[in-house]
Design a protein around this motif. Structure first.
Motif, PDB file in Angstrom:
ATOM      1  N   UNK A 111     -54.046  58.109  48.934  1.00 43.50           N
ATOM      2  CA  UNK A 111     -55.395  58.258  49.474  1.00 43.50           C
ATOM      3  C   UNK A 111     -56.154  56.940  49.382  1.00 43.50           C
ATOM      4  N   UNK A 112     -56.959  56.656  50.388  1.00 44.25           N
ATOM      5  CA  UNK A 112     -57.696  55.407  50.427  1.00 44.25           C
ATOM      6  C   UNK A 112     -58.915  55.455  49.518  1.00 44.25           C
ATOM      7  N   UNK A 113     -59.260  54.310  48.994  1.00 39.43           N
ATOM      8  CA  UNK A 113     -60.427  54.185  48.133  1.00 39.43           C
ATOM      9  C   UNK A 113     -60.677  52.717  47.840  1.00 39.43           C
ATOM     10  N   UNK A 114     -61.667  52.444  47.003  1.00 33.56           N
ATOM     11  CA  UNK A 114     -61.965  51.057  46.656  1.00 33.56           C
ATOM     12  C   UNK A 114     -61.088  50.655  45.471  1.00 33.56           C
ATOM     13  N   UNK A 115     -60.583  49.421  45.496  1.00 29.42           N
ATOM     14  CA  UNK A 115     -59.646  48.946  44.476  1.00 29.42           C
ATOM     15  C   UNK A 115     -60.411  48.296  43.329  1.00 29.42           C
ATOM     16  N   UNK A 116     -60.114  48.750  42.100  1.00 28.62           N
ATOM     17  CA  UNK A 116     -60.672  48.158  40.888  1.00 28.62           C
ATOM     18  C   UNK A 116     -59.581  47.399  40.152  1.00 28.62           C
ATOM     19  N   UNK A 117     -59.962  46.340  39.466  1.00 32.03           N
ATOM     20  CA  UNK A 117     -59.007  45.518  38.726  1.00 32.03           C
ATOM     21  C   UNK A 117     -59.487  45.312  37.300  1.00 32.03           C
ATOM     22  N   UNK A 118     -58.552  45.303  36.368  1.00 28.61           N
ATOM     23  CA  UNK A 118     -58.835  44.933  34.979  1.00 28.61           C
ATOM     24  C   UNK A 118     -58.000  43.699  34.655  1.00 28.61           C
ATOM     25  N   UNK A 119     -58.670  42.599  34.316  1.00 32.01           N
ATOM     26  CA  UNK A 119     -57.986  41.342  34.055  1.00 32.01           C
ATOM     27  C   UNK A 119     -58.788  40.483  33.094  1.00 32.01           C
ATOM     28  N   UNK A 120     -58.061  39.716  32.247  1.00 30.19           N
ATOM     29  CA  UNK A 120     -58.730  38.784  31.335  1.00 30.19           C
ATOM     30  C   UNK A 120     -59.254  37.557  32.076  1.00 30.19           C
ATOM     31  N   UNK A 121     -58.865  37.417  33.342  1.00 33.88           N
ATOM     32  CA  UNK A 121     -59.325  36.275  34.110  1.00 33.88           C
ATOM     33  C   UNK A 121     -60.637  36.503  34.839  1.00 33.88           C
ATOM     34  N   UNK A 122     -61.288  37.632  34.577  1.00 32.27           N
ATOM     35  CA  UNK A 122     -62.549  37.925  35.271  1.00 32.27           C
ATOM     36  C   UNK A 122     -63.625  36.920  34.891  1.00 32.27           C
ATOM     37  N   UNK A 123     -64.409  36.512  35.891  1.00 33.50           N
ATOM     38  CA  UNK A 123     -65.449  35.505  35.658  1.00 33.50           C
ATOM     39  C   UNK A 123     -66.523  36.032  34.710  1.00 33.50           C
ATOM     40  N   UNK A 124     -67.367  35.123  34.226  1.00 36.36           N
ATOM     41  CA  UNK A 124     -68.400  35.487  33.260  1.00 36.36           C
ATOM     42  C   UNK A 124     -69.599  36.134  33.931  1.00 36.36           C
ATOM     43  N   UNK A 125     -69.961  35.637  35.110  1.00 36.94           N
ATOM     44  CA  UNK A 125     -71.145  36.158  35.808  1.00 36.94           C
ATOM     45  C   UNK A 125     -71.250  35.461  37.167  1.00 36.94           C
ATOM     46  N   UNK A 126     -72.250  35.850  37.944  1.00 33.34           N
ATOM     47  CA  UNK A 126     -72.676  35.091  39.121  1.00 33.34           C
ATOM     48  C   UNK A 126     -73.906  34.276  38.718  1.00 33.34           C
ATOM     49  N   UNK A 127     -73.856  32.988  38.896  1.00 36.92           N
ATOM     50  CA  UNK A 127     -74.985  32.148  38.530  1.00 36.92           C
ATOM     51  C   UNK A 127     -76.203  32.513  39.387  1.00 36.92           C
ATOM     52  N   UNK A 186     -48.422  42.162  32.738  1.00 38.27           N
ATOM     53  CA  UNK A 186     -48.989  41.576  31.532  1.00 38.27           C
ATOM     54  C   UNK A 186     -50.359  40.954  31.707  1.00 38.27           C
ATOM     55  N   UNK A 187     -50.858  40.889  32.951  1.00 42.02           N
ATOM     56  CA  UNK A 187     -52.135  40.236  33.197  1.00 42.02           C
ATOM     57  C   UNK A 187     -53.161  41.136  33.888  1.00 42.02           C
ATOM     58  N   UNK A 188     -52.707  42.024  34.747  1.00 41.26           N
ATOM     59  CA  UNK A 188     -53.629  42.747  35.618  1.00 41.26           C
ATOM     60  C   UNK A 188     -53.262  44.219  35.713  1.00 41.26           C
ATOM     61  N   UNK A 189     -54.286  45.066  35.737  1.00 42.04           N
ATOM     62  CA  UNK A 189     -54.121  46.485  36.058  1.00 42.04           C
ATOM     63  C   UNK A 189     -54.991  46.797  37.271  1.00 42.04           C
ATOM     64  N   UNK A 190     -54.493  47.670  38.147  1.00 39.29           N
ATOM     65  CA  UNK A 190     -55.220  48.041  39.351  1.00 39.29           C
ATOM     66  C   UNK A 190     -55.292  49.559  39.475  1.00 39.29           C
ATOM     67  N   UNK A 191     -56.415  50.040  39.986  1.00 40.88           N
ATOM     68  CA  UNK A 191     -56.507  51.453  40.325  1.00 40.88           C
ATOM     69  C   UNK A 191     -57.397  51.615  41.546  1.00 40.88           C
ATOM     70  N   UNK A 192     -57.218  52.728  42.242  1.00 37.16           N
ATOM     71  CA  UNK A 192     -57.969  53.017  43.454  1.00 37.16           C
ATOM     72  C   UNK A 192     -58.860  54.223  43.190  1.00 37.16           C
ATOM     73  N   UNK A 193     -60.157  54.089  43.502  1.00 33.79           N
ATOM     74  CA  UNK A 193     -61.119  55.137  43.167  1.00 33.79           C
ATOM     75  C   UNK A 193     -61.939  55.526  44.391  1.00 33.79           C
ATOM     76  N   UNK A 194     -62.503  56.710  44.320  1.00 35.14           N
ATOM     77  CA  UNK A 194     -63.430  57.162  45.348  1.00 35.14           C
ATOM     78  C   UNK A 194     -64.697  56.315  45.275  1.00 35.14           C
ATOM     79  N   UNK A 195     -65.141  55.721  46.372  1.00 37.46           N
ATOM     80  CA  UNK A 195     -66.314  54.837  46.311  1.00 37.46           C
ATOM     81  C   UNK A 195     -67.613  55.554  45.958  1.00 37.46           C
ATOM     82  N   UNK A 196     -67.654  56.870  46.106  1.00 39.33           N
ATOM     83  CA  UNK A 196     -68.864  57.617  45.763  1.00 39.33           C
ATOM     84  C   UNK A 196     -68.884  58.009  44.295  1.00 39.33           C
ATOM     85  N   UNK A 197     -67.763  58.562  43.803  1.00 38.74           N
ATOM     86  CA  UNK A 197     -67.721  59.079  42.429  1.00 38.74           C
ATOM     87  C   UNK A 197     -67.148  58.080  41.432  1.00 38.74           C
TER      88      UNK A 197
END
Length: 538
Positions: A383-399, A364-375
């Protein structure tokens, strides 16, 4: 005040709301607050709320007001959260910064933050001054909590000013607080959160009565985390909402301190930094075992070695204790979790340890998927890859680093910078940070195998560089060197290793959250040789 006021006022009204609701949790501290050194080590919720109002008064007297930023750079303690609440009460945005950072990194973060007021201590100021860094020049006023130093405002000069009511006009989607990442690869990023992200999402996750793991009214919860990092806010929210009998705050990782405090207040749940648990292992072997009543251990921030978890689970008299292993990031909060039991960790020395599998996304809070770091396209299960997350708790920005944030935030997904594998059933196994990744292997997995096979190892860090064998940096419990024959037997079925470099615990550079600064070790022992990873998403 009502509970709904925490969304309207943010953390500025957090303690007022729960004081008005009659919360009965007793807070016990390992040492007095730095902002109230004479007030002892026991507080109730109204007492904490009053201290926040008092701090808001002296922050205002020091010159802070609505729209300003207030930097909090002091020794680790829960009063960092109280100062953040006091800052928000004024309509200012608190910027919490670990005092353990290198002086030049502290200066850079303060330049990015641009605070009107900095709250710090004489220890921080003198350490930076000895390195040629004058922190007092980074803000209009510098409040020193424990001394009268040139260029500072002594706390005694602003004490006694009336605290204002909570500031009302900030929207819940606007910046409310700034924390920072651990900084394992260099200068940390300043992470901007709103009331919606850190209270409405991360705080809500913390305060749900999850089966088996939620705080109960009769619990004594112990926490020894980095209170200047983002984890401290959801922990505070969850503790206030779920109202345990006692909350024990341990401000440093010294085993002697922990042993004394936990003997007086035996915990039923215990959360600490992974490196702190490692330092506390000796407490599990004492005659007066302070963990005998723990039903739940919690670890976040970093990977845990299987032997450490095994020893703590064995230390409690509870029939079925649990270890909650959480994986998350300052920018996005908790992403996945897994429950570990004595049975799950019964086998030792496995080539692929249990702890590398961090579980499934938070329902109910987070979705995860693994993707090819190039494409950036999803890869098949296994298969190994970089992990992406979708969440409403993501920060606004880097100051001060918006472009860097945009590089990691694409089409609603957050690039964690972690390399992992997703199984057919949806579980995630972590391999390494992308910058530390080694083709065909996992450094953190190898570290787990080595600590499992060689009980004398207290910490080991595996470093990889193209064209060379893996370099193990090893710290033993007694500070001595390992037997060459013992080492050869332990690594005979593992990838090729160079001879281990032996160091002491204190020689391993760490962040304020206890994470190893692998880049510093690489510079020290590999002459800064290139890594396999790009470091693009660090």
């Amino acid at each position: 005040m009502r509970r709904a006021d925490t969304q309207r006022f943010g953390i500025g009204a957090l303690f007022d709301v729960h004081a008005d609701l009659g919360r009965t949790t007793a807070f016990h501290l390992s040492r007095p607050f730095d902002i109230a050194p004479l007030n002892g080590t026991r507080y109730d919720v109204p007492g904490i709320a009053a201290l926040v109002v008092e701090a808001a008064g002296w922050l205002a007297a020091a010159g802070a007001g609505p729209g300003d930023r207030i930097a909090i750079v002091k020794d680790n303690h829960w009063d960092c959260v109280l100062l953040a609440s006091a800052s928000a009460r004024l309509g200012a945005v608190p910027v919490m910064i670990s005092s353990t950072l290198a002086p030049e990194h502290l200066r850079e973060l303060l330049v990015r933050a641009g605070p009107s007021v900095t709250v710090t201590t004489s220890g921080v100021l003198t350490r930076c001054e000895s390195a040629g860094v004058d922190l007092t020049k980074s803000s209009d006023a510098t409040v020193c909590l424990d001394a009268k130093l040139p260029g500072t405002v002594p706390l005694d000069d602003v004490l006694g000013a009336d605290g204002p009511p909570p500031f009302r006009s900030r929207r819940p989607d606007e910046p409310m607080i700034v924390t920072h990442t651990s900084g394992t690869t260099g200068v940390p990023k300043l992470v901007v959160h709103s009331a919606d992200t850190i209270l409405g999402t991360l705080g809500r996750i913390e305060s749900i009565r999850w089966p088996m793991v939620a705080t109960r009214r009769g619990d004594t919860v112990a926490s020894a985390i980095s209170f200047v990092h983002g984890r401290s806010i959801p922990w505070t929210v969850g503790t206030l909402l779920l109202e345990p009998r006692k909350a024990v705050v341990i401000a440093d990782d010294d085993p002697a301190v922990a042993g004394r405090v936990l003997a007086a207040h035996r915990p039923t749940t215990c959360e600490a930094l992974p490196s702190t648990f490692t330092r506390w292992e000796r407490l599990t072997r004492t005659r007066h075992n302070v963990f005998s009543d723990v039903r739940l251990y919690i670890s976040t921030f970093d990977a845990m070695h299987p032997p450490t978890i095994r020893r703590f689970l064995a230390a409690t008299r509870r029939r079925q204790p649990l270890w909650l292993q959480g994986w998350g990031q300052s920018e996005a909060g908790p992403l996945a979790f897994r429950m570990l039991t004595r049975r799950a960790l019964a086998r030792t020395g496995d080539r692929h340890p249990t702890t590398r599998q961090v579980g499934r996304p938070l329902p109910g809070f987070t979705r995860l998927r693994v993707v090819d770091p190039e494409t950036m396209r999803p890869v098949p299960p296994g298969e190994r890859g970089v992990v992406l997350a979708r969440t409403r708790g993501r920060c606004l920005t880097y100051l001060g680093e918006e472009a860097r944030w945009q590089e990691k935030a694409r089409a609603g997904w957050w690039n964690t910078g972690d390399i992992g594998v997703k199984s057919r059933t949806g579980t995630i196994s972590l391999l390494d940070r992308e910058v530390d990744a080694v083709p065909g292997a996992s450094c953190i997995e190898l570290e787990d195998v080595l600590t499992d096979r060689i009980p004398q190892i207290e910490e080991v860090v595996v470093l990889g560089t193209p064209g060379a064998d893996l370099l193990p940096v090893v710290c033993t419990q007694d500070g001595g060197a390992l037997s060459p024959a013992l080492w050869r037997k332990a690594v005979e079925d593992l990838p090729a290793f160079a001879d281990p470099v032996h160091v002491t615990w204190d020689e391993i550079p760490r962040t304020g959250t206890g994470k190893v600064r692998r880049g510093e070790l690489r510079a020290r022992y590999l002459d800064g040789a290139a890594a396999y990873g790009t470091g693009r998403w660090t």
